[in-house]
Structure formats: structure tokens, C-alpha cells
Motif scaffolding. Structure first.
Motif, mmCIF file in Angstrom:
data_model
loop_
_atom_site.group_PDB
_atom_site.id
_atom_site.type_symbol
_atom_site.label_atom_id
_atom_site.label_comp_id
_atom_site.label_asym_id
_atom_site.label_seq_id
_atom_site.Cartn_x
_atom_site.Cartn_y
_atom_site.Cartn_z
ATOM 1 N N LEU A 235 -29.838 48.449 -45.283
ATOM 2 C CA LEU A 235 -29.847 47.039 -45.472
ATOM 3 C C LEU A 235 -28.053 46.578 -45.753
ATOM 4 O O LEU A 235 -27.453 45.855 -45.077
ATOM 5 C CB LEU A 235 -30.226 46.282 -46.412
ATOM 6 N N VAL A 236 -27.363 47.466 -46.545
ATOM 7 C CA VAL A 236 -25.945 47.424 -46.504
ATOM 8 C C VAL A 236 -25.210 47.407 -45.150
ATOM 9 O O VAL A 236 -24.417 46.732 -45.046
ATOM 10 C CB VAL A 236 -25.334 48.340 -47.451
ATOM 11 N N VAL A 237 -25.707 48.307 -44.384
ATOM 12 C CA VAL A 237 -25.037 48.420 -42.963
ATOM 13 C C VAL A 237 -25.456 47.263 -41.983
ATOM 14 O O VAL A 237 -24.510 46.692 -41.250
ATOM 15 C CB VAL A 237 -25.542 49.820 -42.411
ATOM 16 N N VAL A 238 -26.577 46.741 -42.403
ATOM 17 C CA VAL A 238 -26.834 45.545 -41.682
ATOM 18 C C VAL A 238 -25.994 44.377 -41.805
ATOM 19 O O VAL A 238 -25.528 43.636 -40.993
ATOM 20 C CB VAL A 238 -28.484 45.309 -41.859
ATOM 21 N N LEU A 239 -25.886 44.311 -43.316
ATOM 22 C CA LEU A 239 -25.080 42.973 -43.893
ATOM 23 C C LEU A 239 -23.610 43.160 -43.248
ATOM 24 O O LEU A 239 -23.163 42.248 -42.730
ATOM 25 C CB LEU A 239 -25.096 43.234 -45.272
ATOM 26 N N LEU A 240 -23.257 44.517 -43.389
ATOM 27 C CA LEU A 240 -21.914 44.561 -42.892
ATOM 28 C C LEU A 240 -21.598 44.335 -41.445
ATOM 29 O O LEU A 240 -20.754 43.679 -40.798
ATOM 30 C CB LEU A 240 -21.286 46.006 -43.113
ATOM 31 N N GLY A 241 -22.808 45.038 -40.688
ATOM 32 C CA GLY A 241 -22.573 44.487 -39.146
ATOM 33 C C GLY A 241 -22.887 43.117 -38.827
ATOM 34 O O GLY A 241 -22.063 42.715 -37.760
ATOM 35 N N VAL A 242 -23.694 42.270 -39.615
ATOM 36 C CA VAL A 242 -23.648 40.893 -39.212
ATOM 37 C C VAL A 242 -22.561 40.059 -39.502
ATOM 38 O O VAL A 242 -21.677 39.529 -38.682
ATOM 39 C CB VAL A 242 -25.105 40.438 -40.074
ATOM 40 N N PHE A 243 -22.132 40.164 -40.901
ATOM 41 C CA PHE A 243 -21.165 39.292 -41.291
ATOM 42 C C PHE A 243 -19.794 39.990 -40.753
ATOM 43 O O PHE A 243 -18.714 39.087 -40.315
ATOM 44 C CB PHE A 243 -20.803 39.408 -42.915
ATOM 45 N N GLY A 244 -19.521 41.290 -40.645
ATOM 46 C CA GLY A 244 -18.151 41.904 -40.174
ATOM 47 C C GLY A 244 -18.250 41.557 -38.658
ATOM 48 O O GLY A 244 -16.991 41.488 -38.344
ATOM 49 N N GLY A 245 -19.234 41.463 -37.978
ATOM 50 C CA GLY A 245 -19.117 41.436 -36.480
ATOM 51 C C GLY A 245 -18.973 40.030 -36.105
ATOM 52 O O GLY A 245 -18.095 39.704 -35.254
ATOM 53 N N ILE A 246 -19.359 38.899 -37.063
ATOM 54 C CA ILE A 246 -19.144 37.438 -36.553
ATOM 55 C C ILE A 246 -17.706 37.374 -36.959
ATOM 56 O O ILE A 246 -17.134 36.646 -36.454
ATOM 57 C CB ILE A 246 -20.095 36.591 -37.713
ATOM 58 N N PHE B 193 -24.671 40.283 -32.454
ATOM 59 C CA PHE B 193 -25.305 41.065 -32.046
ATOM 60 C C PHE B 193 -24.707 42.422 -31.756
ATOM 61 O O PHE B 193 -24.936 43.470 -32.060
ATOM 62 C CB PHE B 193 -25.714 40.597 -30.607
ATOM 63 N N LEU B 194 -23.203 42.114 -31.533
ATOM 64 C CA LEU B 194 -22.479 43.400 -31.394
ATOM 65 C C LEU B 194 -22.233 44.199 -32.708
ATOM 66 O O LEU B 194 -22.195 45.299 -32.869
ATOM 67 C CB LEU B 194 -21.286 43.104 -30.938
ATOM 68 N N GLY B 195 -22.117 43.561 -33.856
ATOM 69 C CA GLY B 195 -21.858 44.383 -35.097
ATOM 70 C C GLY B 195 -23.002 45.209 -35.442
ATOM 71 O O GLY B 195 -22.743 46.424 -35.642
ATOM 72 N N PRO B 196 -24.047 44.559 -35.870
ATOM 73 C CA PRO B 196 -25.308 45.584 -36.181
ATOM 74 C C PRO B 196 -25.583 46.700 -35.082
ATOM 75 O O PRO B 196 -25.928 47.631 -35.200
ATOM 76 C CB PRO B 196 -26.428 44.474 -35.938
ATOM 77 N N THR B 197 -25.410 46.376 -33.654
ATOM 78 C CA THR B 197 -25.547 47.329 -32.647
ATOM 79 C C THR B 197 -24.742 48.361 -32.704
ATOM 80 O O THR B 197 -25.080 49.599 -32.539
ATOM 81 C CB THR B 197 -25.545 46.820 -31.276
ATOM 82 N N LEU B 198 -23.342 48.208 -32.724
ATOM 83 C CA LEU B 198 -22.303 49.182 -32.938
ATOM 84 C C LEU B 198 -22.397 49.953 -34.368
ATOM 85 O O LEU B 198 -22.397 51.189 -34.106
ATOM 86 C CB LEU B 198 -20.873 48.409 -33.028
ATOM 87 N N LEU B 199 -22.749 49.393 -35.213
ATOM 88 C CA LEU B 199 -23.017 50.359 -36.569
ATOM 89 C C LEU B 199 -24.276 50.971 -36.394
ATOM 90 O O LEU B 199 -24.261 52.105 -36.878
ATOM 91 C CB LEU B 199 -23.245 49.203 -37.586
ATOM 92 N N ALA B 200 -25.299 50.592 -35.723
ATOM 93 C CA ALA B 200 -26.500 51.396 -35.597
ATOM 94 C C ALA B 200 -26.371 52.490 -34.816
ATOM 95 O O ALA B 200 -26.764 53.580 -35.137
ATOM 96 C CB ALA B 200 -27.439 50.608 -34.885
ATOM 97 N N VAL B 201 -25.575 52.308 -33.491
ATOM 98 C CA VAL B 201 -25.203 53.515 -32.688
ATOM 99 C C VAL B 201 -24.430 54.632 -33.516
ATOM 100 O O VAL B 201 -24.459 55.646 -33.383
ATOM 101 C CB VAL B 201 -24.500 53.070 -31.335
ATOM 102 N N ALA B 202 -23.273 54.075 -34.048
ATOM 103 C CA ALA B 202 -22.248 54.905 -34.948
ATOM 104 C C ALA B 202 -23.255 55.518 -36.045
ATOM 105 O O ALA B 202 -22.969 56.987 -36.089
ATOM 106 C CB ALA B 202 -21.081 54.192 -35.588
ATOM 107 N N TYR B 203 -24.019 54.941 -36.623
ATOM 108 C CA TYR B 203 -24.794 55.691 -37.782
ATOM 109 C C TYR B 203 -25.723 56.598 -36.984
ATOM 110 O O TYR B 203 -25.833 57.798 -37.681
ATOM 111 C CB TYR B 203 -25.789 54.650 -38.325
ATOM 112 N N SER B 204 -26.346 56.565 -35.933
ATOM 113 C CA SER B 204 -27.458 57.344 -35.205
ATOM 114 C C SER B 204 -26.477 58.738 -34.659
ATOM 115 O O SER B 204 -26.792 59.663 -35.102
ATOM 116 C CB SER B 204 -27.787 56.747 -34.228
ATOM 117 N N LEU B 205 -25.284 58.417 -34.107
ATOM 118 C CA LEU B 205 -24.339 59.541 -33.714
ATOM 119 C C LEU B 205 -24.062 60.341 -34.960
ATOM 120 O O LEU B 205 -24.019 61.622 -34.880
ATOM 121 C CB LEU B 205 -23.034 58.934 -33.058
#
Length: 364
Positions: A303-314, A323-335
């Protein structure tokens, strides 16, 4: 090593790619939103195409018309209502400047502890109204320029939205070919893991869209309840406008703040205070809680990664960053997770204990 001919071809291809990106740059935002809308509603496109016996163009046209009704029409109605609100607000300011404030309401004097002080403040502001407007006059021009700039930006955003609704038709119609092209390109770049990362991006974008739409639906329902309780006319229309405005950052206040100002103009100060508090803490406050929860639900992203992705992405990319923030963090987290799991050494199996021969005695 590259020979001269191959190097020249590579440079020409890079120059061609850069020129193409330069041509598409003015339409980047519209292309992005069209791709997000088509990507998020692609299961519905498949279902509708199957029901229409494979007629992709007809299905794409019907879904595009649905987006126009759902998004463009409420925004257009909001534009017409905004003109009326501005006209009423201008009339309110002129009336206050010429006639002053109305008499203080009875409930204001009945408030505990501060009732008399608030009544005195009301009368002081009423008596010094002309001086107050004279003091605020130098700042009114700045406020007007700020509103004009924001109106121009809003008009540009609505034009981009209209263009994205046109482009989404082509994303629907040519979606399978684009999907095969992207998959083959990623397979050539990163190999067998291409399908995994495509699914990861698809799931992340789908959860973000569900979070945005779900939050917009919740905010519109809460706004509708508040408008009904306060007795604001056109509550259903304002609720639909709240849904459309919830799709943009800080959009819902553009619906409930004018309604609150209208209540003040009508003299319903109690309902105006109620609607202001309801709008600030309930309608706008649910966005900070419900949206991150819906985005993180059903995925393995913390959840903390999602929050950072949403607010940091905006903050970094504007509304596209939602959309870009959570997607980039999700791909980076998976990598990083894949890299850590592959780098971890395999555990050696434990060696079996030696078998004891029959009749062998234990040595004490």
C-alpha cells in the motif's frame, strides 16, 4: 563491430524515430488518455465485439459514444452551469458592495461562547463594506487574471479530452494489431518475460482505473446526498457533474463550492455551513482514503508503494501521473523482486544421515 553502412542506417532510424516523436509530442496527452481508456475497457470491447459477430468498428463506435455520454456531456453541462454561477456570484458581489450585508441571522447570535462577538463582527464588516472593497480592489485584478489563466487551461484540457475521445475509437478498432506489435517489440527487447510485464502493466492500469472510477462514483453519491439534504436545486445534475469532475484533481470542489455560495446568497446559512463541511471533509476527503485502497486491492504491490505512486506521480507528471506513477513503481518493484530472487543462491539439500548397520551397537 558495426560497419559504416550499418551505423549509418542505425543513425537514420534514430533520427526518424526522434522526428516521429517530435510530430506526436503535441498530442501526447490525448494519445495517453485514449490509450488508458481503451486499455481499461478492453474486456468490454471484446464482449461487445463478440455480441456483434466480430464487427469491431461498430463496437468501437458504440463504446466511444458511451464515453462521450459519460464524460463529455456532463462536462459540457458543467460549463453552461459555471457561466450561471459566475453571473450570480458577480451579482452577489455588486449587491454586497451597494447594499451591504443582510441582517445577521438569529442562529448566529444564539451560538454559545462566540455568538455576540460574531454578531459584532458581522455588523462591523457591514459598516466598513465600502472600505473593505476599496482595500480588496487592487487584488481583484490579480484574481481575475488567475481565473482567466485557469479558464484557458481548463478549455485546453477539454479540447484534449475531446481529441482523446476521437482517438479512442481507433485504439478500439486497431487494438489487436497494436497489442501484437507491442508484444513482439517487448519480446525482442526483454525476451520471455515480456508477457509477464505486459500482464503486470495491464493489471496495474486496470486497478488504477477501478480506483478512479470507484472513487468518482462514491464522491458523486455523497455529493448527491449532501445536495438533497441542503435542498440545492438540480441535485441530480450536480451529482453527475461531481462524477465527471472527480476524474480530475481537485475537481469536486468546483461542484459543491458554487452550491454553497448559492445557499449563502439565498440566506440558508445553516445549510451552507453544512454543505461546506460535508464537501470539504466527506466529498473531497474520501478521495485520499478510498482511491489508494481500491488501487492496491487485488495486487501484490504494498500500500505504501501505491500511495507513493499515486501522489508522487501526480506531483511529477500532473494528472497523467495518477496512472504513470503506480505503473512505473509496479514494474520497478517486479523487476527488483525478480532480480533478487534470481540472485539468491539455491539451498543445498541436507546430506542424509549415515545408515546404521544391523547389529551395530552404539558406542557410549
Amino acid at each position: 563491430m558495426f560497419n559504416n553502412d550499418r551505423l549509418l542506417v542505425l543513425l537514420l532510424l534514430l533520427a526518424l524515430l526522434g522526428a516521429c516523436l517530435w510530430v506526436l509530442l503535441p498530442f501526447a496527452s490525448a494519445l495517453f488518455w485514449a490509450a488508458v481508456l481503451a486499455f481499461a475497457s478492453w474486456p468490454l470491447m471484446r464482449l461487445l465485439t463478440a455480441r456483434l459477430n466480430g464487427r469491431e468498428s461498430v463496437a468501437a463506435g458504440l463504446l466511444t459514444a458511451g464515453w462521450v455520454i459519460l464524460v463529455a456531456v456532463p462536462l459540457l453541462l458543467f460549463g453552461f452551469n459555471l457561466v450561471d454561477y459566475i453571473r450570480e456570484l458577480t451579482g452577489l458581489i455588486n449587491t454586497l458592495r451597494l447594499e451591504g450585508l443582510p441582517p445577521p441571522p438569529e442562529w448566529l447570535a444564539g451560538m454559545p461562547l462566540f455568538g455576540d462577538e460574531l454578531v459584532d463582527l458581522w455588523r462591523t464588516v457591514d459598516q466598513q463594506g465600502l472600505a473593505l472593497f476599496a482595500t480588496l480592489k487592487p487584488y481583484l485584478g490579480q484574481v481575475g487574471n488567475w481565473l482567466l489563466a485557469r479558464s484557458a487551461k481548463l478549455a485546453g484540457g477539454m479540447l484534449e479530452l475531446a481529441l482523446s475521445l476521437v482517438l479512442v475509437f481507433f485504439f478500439y478498432r486497431d487494438g489487436p494489431r497494436l497489442e501484437r506489435f507491442v508484444q513482439s517489440l517487448l519480446t525482442r527487447l526483454i525476451g520471455e518475460r515480456a508477457e509477464h510485464y505486459l500482464e503486470l502493466v495491464a493489471a496495474t492500469v486496470q486497478r488504477v482505473v477501478n480506483g478512479v472510477i470507484g472513487t468518482a462514483a462514491a464522491q458523486s453519491a455523497l455529493a448527491l446526498i449532501g445536495f438533497w439534504i441542503a435542498g440545492v436545486p438540480g441535485a441530480l445534475l450536480l451529482g453527475l457533474l461531481t462524477f465527471a469532475l472527480s476524474l480530475i484533481p481537485m475537481g469536486p470542489p468546483l461542484a459543491w463550492i458554487p452550491a454553497t455560495a448559492w445557499l449563502v446568497w439565498q440566506g440558508d446559512y445553516g445549510y451552507a455551513i453544512f454543505l461546506g463541511i460535508w464537501g470539504m471533509f466527506v466529498i473531497s476527503g474520501v478521495d485520499n482514503v478510498l482511491k489508494p485502497y481500491l488501487i492496491s486491492r487485488g495486487g501484490n504491490l504494498p500500500l505504501v508503494v501505491v500511495l507513493l505512486g499515486v501522489f508522487g506521480g501526480i506531483y511529477a507528471f500532473g494528472f497523467m501521473g495518477l496512472f504513470l506513477g503506480p505503473t512505473l513503481l509496479a514494474v520497478a518493484y517486479s523487476l527488483l523482486s525478480d532480480w533478487v530472487s534470481e540472485a539468491r543462491p539455491a539451498e543445498l539439500p541436507a546430506s542424509p544421515a549415515p545408515r546404521r548397520e544391523a547389529g551395530e551397537e552404539r558406542v557410549s
